[in-house]
Design a protein around this motif. Structure first.
Motif, short mmCIF file in Angstrom:
data_model
loop_
_atom_site.label_atom_id
_atom_site.label_comp_id
_atom_site.label_asym_id
_atom_site.label_seq_id
_atom_site.Cartn_x
_atom_site.Cartn_y
_atom_site.Cartn_z
N GLY A 125 30.24 -16.86 78.66
CA GLY A 125 30.24 -15.68 78.08
C GLY A 125 29.66 -15.52 76.67
O GLY A 125 30.11 -14.21 76.33
N ARG A 156 24.88 -11.92 76.72
CA ARG A 156 25.30 -13.28 77.34
C ARG A 156 23.98 -14.26 77.65
O ARG A 156 23.23 -14.07 78.64
CB ARG A 156 25.92 -12.86 78.70
N ASP A 203 24.27 -16.90 78.80
CA ASP A 203 24.59 -17.77 80.28
C ASP A 203 24.33 -17.33 81.63
O ASP A 203 24.13 -17.60 82.50
CB ASP A 203 26.15 -18.13 80.17
N ALA A 204 23.85 -15.74 81.13
CA ALA A 204 23.50 -15.16 82.39
C ALA A 204 21.89 -15.42 82.75
O ALA A 204 21.11 -15.49 81.75
CB ALA A 204 23.56 -13.69 81.99
N SER A 255 16.12 -9.42 83.79
CA SER A 255 17.38 -9.98 83.11
C SER A 255 18.62 -9.61 84.10
O SER A 255 18.75 -8.43 84.69
CB SER A 255 17.55 -9.12 81.82
N ASN A 256 19.39 -10.55 84.19
CA ASN A 256 20.56 -10.31 85.10
C ASN A 256 21.97 -10.04 83.87
O ASN A 256 22.97 -10.50 84.65
CB ASN A 256 20.86 -11.14 86.13
N GLY A 257 21.78 -9.65 83.00
CA GLY A 257 22.60 -9.44 82.07
C GLY A 257 22.42 -9.49 80.58
O GLY A 257 22.51 -8.04 80.13
#
Length: 81
Positions: free
Chosen positions: A3, A46, A48-49, A64-66
């Motif tokens: 996170g 983030r 780490d996403a 992008s997923n974050g």
């Protein structure tokens, strides 16, 4: 660190003889890279996403997923077309 909020910069270079379009999703922004030119992909948030990459002959889609994504050229923001 899970996170973690941070920033990363990646260079995108078009080494082909044809223009390429970079599409940032889910925002839908489109950016042109002429042959032998480069743009920078800025990733903020983030790290780490996961990011997903889809490539065909003339288009690179980055999903992008974050984190937030932006495009610059020589460190200056580039407006989507």
């Amino acid at each position: 660190m899970v996170g973690a909020q941070t920033r990363a910069v990646h260079k995108l270079t078009n080494q082909s003889s044809r223009p390429v379009v970079v599409v940032l999703e889910p925002w839908g922004g489109e950016y042109d890279i002429d042959p032998q030119q480069a743009l920078e992909l800025i990733i903020e948030g983030r790290l780490d996403a996961p990011l997903e990459f889809e490539m065909n002959d003339s288009c690179l889609t980055i999903i992008s997923n974050g984190p937030d994504l932006a495009i610059t050229r020589d460190g200056k923001p580039v407006a989507a077309r």
